[in-house]
Design a protein around this motif. Structure first.
Motif, PDB file in Angstrom:
ATOM      1  N   GLU A   1       4.559  -2.260   3.599  1.00  0.00           N
ATOM      2  CA  GLU A   1       4.347  -0.901   4.095  1.00  0.00           C
ATOM      3  C   GLU A   1       4.752  -0.765   5.561  1.00  0.00           C
ATOM      4  N   LEU A   2       4.587  -1.837   6.319  1.00  0.00           N
ATOM      5  CA  LEU A   2       4.830  -1.777   7.761  1.00  0.00           C
ATOM      6  C   LEU A   2       6.168  -2.356   8.205  1.00  0.00           C
ATOM      7  N   HIS A   3       6.807  -3.133   7.359  1.00  0.00           N
ATOM      8  CA  HIS A   3       8.055  -3.785   7.748  1.00  0.00           C
ATOM      9  C   HIS A   3       9.133  -3.529   6.709  1.00  0.00           C
ATOM     10  N   GLU A   4      10.313  -3.244   7.182  1.00  0.00           N
ATOM     11  CA  GLU A   4      11.439  -3.054   6.267  1.00  0.00           C
ATOM     12  C   GLU A   4      11.900  -4.419   5.782  1.00  0.00           C
ATOM     13  N   GLY A   5      12.355  -4.480   4.574  1.00  0.00           N
ATOM     14  CA  GLY A   5      12.887  -5.721   4.051  1.00  0.00           C
ATOM     15  C   GLY A   5      11.894  -6.458   3.194  1.00  0.00           C
ATOM     16  N   TYR A   6      12.388  -7.474   2.574  1.00  0.00           N
ATOM     17  CA  TYR A   6      11.618  -8.274   1.627  1.00  0.00           C
ATOM     18  C   TYR A   6      11.115  -9.524   2.337  1.00  0.00           C
ATOM     19  N   LEU A   7       9.827  -9.778   2.250  1.00  0.00           N
ATOM     20  CA  LEU A   7       9.251 -10.995   2.798  1.00  0.00           C
ATOM     21  C   LEU A   7       8.954 -11.930   1.631  1.00  0.00           C
ATOM     22  N   ASP A   8       9.619 -13.062   1.611  1.00  0.00           N
ATOM     23  CA  ASP A   8       9.443 -14.030   0.532  1.00  0.00           C
ATOM     24  C   ASP A   8       8.219 -14.872   0.850  1.00  0.00           C
ATOM     25  N   CYS A   9       7.057 -14.370   0.458  1.00  0.00           N
ATOM     26  CA  CYS A   9       5.803 -15.011   0.834  1.00  0.00           C
ATOM     27  C   CYS A   9       4.839 -14.989  -0.353  1.00  0.00           C
ATOM     28  N   PRO A  10       4.121 -16.091  -0.597  1.00  0.00           N
ATOM     29  CA  PRO A  10       3.176 -16.126  -1.717  1.00  0.00           C
ATOM     30  C   PRO A  10       1.803 -15.549  -1.371  1.00  0.00           C
ATOM     31  N   ASP A  11       1.594 -15.165  -0.121  1.00  0.00           N
ATOM     32  CA  ASP A  11       0.315 -14.624   0.337  1.00  0.00           C
ATOM     33  C   ASP A  11       0.461 -13.112   0.507  1.00  0.00           C
ATOM     34  N   HIS A  12      -0.603 -12.388   0.215  1.00  0.00           N
ATOM     35  CA  HIS A  12      -0.512 -10.927   0.242  1.00  0.00           C
ATOM     36  C   HIS A  12      -1.814 -10.298   0.715  1.00  0.00           C
ATOM     37  N   ILE A  13      -1.685  -9.108   1.304  1.00  0.00           N
ATOM     38  CA  ILE A  13      -2.809  -8.217   1.588  1.00  0.00           C
ATOM     39  C   ILE A  13      -2.475  -6.916   0.867  1.00  0.00           C
ATOM     40  N   PHE A  14      -3.147  -6.676  -0.262  1.00  0.00           N
ATOM     41  CA  PHE A  14      -2.931  -5.464  -1.052  1.00  0.00           C
ATOM     42  C   PHE A  14      -4.041  -4.469  -0.742  1.00  0.00           C
ATOM     43  N   PHE A  15      -3.706  -3.176  -0.849  1.00  0.00           N
ATOM     44  CA  PHE A  15      -4.720  -2.149  -0.623  1.00  0.00           C
ATOM     45  C   PHE A  15      -4.338  -0.875  -1.355  1.00  0.00           C
ATOM     46  N   ARG A  16      -5.342  -0.022  -1.555  1.00  0.00           N
ATOM     47  CA  ARG A  16      -5.116   1.346  -2.032  1.00  0.00           C
ATOM     48  C   ARG A  16      -6.262   2.209  -1.527  1.00  0.00           C
ATOM     49  N   SER A  17      -5.983   3.455  -1.340  1.00  0.00           N
ATOM     50  CA  SER A  17      -7.023   4.418  -0.975  1.00  0.00           C
ATOM     51  C   SER A  17      -7.802   4.791  -2.229  1.00  0.00           C
ATOM     52  N   GLY A  18      -8.915   5.463  -2.030  1.00  0.00           N
ATOM     53  CA  GLY A  18      -9.730   5.899  -3.155  1.00  0.00           C
ATOM     54  C   GLY A  18     -10.113   7.352  -3.001  1.00  0.00           C
ATOM     55  N   ALA A  19     -10.937   7.829  -3.916  1.00  0.00           N
ATOM     56  CA  ALA A  19     -11.347   9.232  -3.911  1.00  0.00           C
ATOM     57  C   ALA A  19     -12.166   9.588  -2.674  1.00  0.00           C
ATOM     58  N   LYS A  20     -12.894   8.629  -2.112  1.00  0.00           N
ATOM     59  CA  LYS A  20     -13.781   8.936  -0.987  1.00  0.00           C
ATOM     60  C   LYS A  20     -13.385   8.248   0.313  1.00  0.00           C
ATOM     61  N   ALA A  21     -12.240   7.605   0.336  1.00  0.00           N
ATOM     62  CA  ALA A  21     -11.795   6.947   1.568  1.00  0.00           C
ATOM     63  C   ALA A  21     -10.287   6.750   1.517  1.00  0.00           C
ATOM     64  N   THR A  22      -9.666   6.955   2.664  1.00  0.00           N
ATOM     65  CA  THR A  22      -8.231   6.737   2.796  1.00  0.00           C
ATOM     66  C   THR A  22      -7.996   5.511   3.664  1.00  0.00           C
ATOM     67  N   LEU A  23      -7.177   4.598   3.177  1.00  0.00           N
ATOM     68  CA  LEU A  23      -6.819   3.398   3.933  1.00  0.00           C
ATOM     69  C   LEU A  23      -5.406   3.581   4.477  1.00  0.00           C
ATOM     70  N   THR A  24      -5.277   3.480   5.792  1.00  0.00           N
ATOM     71  CA  THR A  24      -3.988   3.644   6.454  1.00  0.00           C
ATOM     72  C   THR A  24      -3.607   2.338   7.129  1.00  0.00           C
ATOM     73  N   PRO A  25      -2.411   1.801   6.822  1.00  0.00           N
ATOM     74  CA  PRO A  25      -1.998   0.548   7.452  1.00  0.00           C
ATOM     75  C   PRO A  25      -1.729   0.736   8.940  1.00  0.00           C
ATOM     76  N   LEU A  26      -2.233  -0.181   9.752  1.00  0.00           N
ATOM     77  CA  LEU A  26      -2.019  -0.132  11.201  1.00  0.00           C
ATOM     78  C   LEU A  26      -1.163  -1.292  11.692  1.00  0.00           C
ATOM     79  N   SER A  27      -1.467  -2.503  11.231  1.00  0.00           N
ATOM     80  CA  SER A  27      -0.691  -3.645  11.704  1.00  0.00           C
ATOM     81  C   SER A  27      -0.752  -4.789  10.707  1.00  0.00           C
ATOM     82  N   TRP A  28       0.230  -5.645  10.817  1.00  0.00           N
ATOM     83  CA  TRP A  28       0.305  -6.855  10.007  1.00  0.00           C
ATOM     84  C   TRP A  28       1.054  -7.893  10.830  1.00  0.00           C
ATOM     85  N   THR A  29       0.519  -9.090  10.910  1.00  0.00           N
ATOM     86  CA  THR A  29       1.201 -10.175  11.602  1.00  0.00           C
ATOM     87  C   THR A  29       1.105 -11.443  10.764  1.00  0.00           C
ATOM     88  N   HIS A  30       2.009 -12.321  11.038  1.00  0.00           N
ATOM     89  CA  HIS A  30       2.109 -13.572  10.294  1.00  0.00           C
ATOM     90  C   HIS A  30       2.065 -14.705  11.299  1.00  0.00           C
TER      91      HIS A  30
END
Length: 135
Positions: free
Chosen positions: A76-105
């Motif tokens: 969501e925050l970086h263009e391109g494909y990151l070939d990585c086996p580790d992930h941070i997945f998220f989704r918003s819900g009916a009562k809360a919105t999750l907005t990505p702010l930063s990601w570092t490796h």
């Protein structure tokens, strides 16, 4: 009996697909997304087999993110494909919105006093803003 990563993800999808809540799922999945242009056309079109039967680990990960409407924070925050086996997945819900702010490796804090990494994977750090209705 120990379940494989893809079996655990299949079970997770079965139990959570219809929940309207926000969702954060992170960790060392030892699974990668399909490379751009290499996605399974059926999965990309939303045609996911029941219980992900017959899918490779890569296809299971792609199908899980599609079925649960998850976004991968780094993608969501970086263009391109990151070939990585580790992930941070998220989704918003009916009562809360999750907005990505930063990601570092990687981070110096995850090395011992001899400057050896604490894991065979570089750590991932992500920040999400949680917004509630009326806030």
């Amino acid at each position: 009996m120990e379940l494989s990563n893809d079996q655990q993800l299949r079970d997770l999808v079965r139990r959570t697909a219809d929940l309207p809540r926000p969702f954060i799922l992170l960790g060392d999945f030892n699974m990668r997304h399909s490379k751009p242009g290499k996605e399974d056309p059926g999965i990309a079109a939303g045609k996911v087999p029941a219980n992900f039967d017959g899918l490779s680990q890569t296809q299971v990960l792609d199908a899980m993110t599609l079925t649960l409407n998850l976004k991968d924070l780094d993608q969501e925050l970086h263009e391109g494909y990151l070939d990585c086996p580790d992930h941070i997945f998220f989704r918003s819900g009916a009562k809360a919105t999750l907005t990505p702010l930063s990601w570092t490796h990687d981070d110096p804090a995850f090395y011992d006093e001899n400057k050896q990494p604490l894991s065979d994977h570089s750590p991932m750090f992500g920040k999400l803003r949680i917004s509630l209705p009326g806030s």
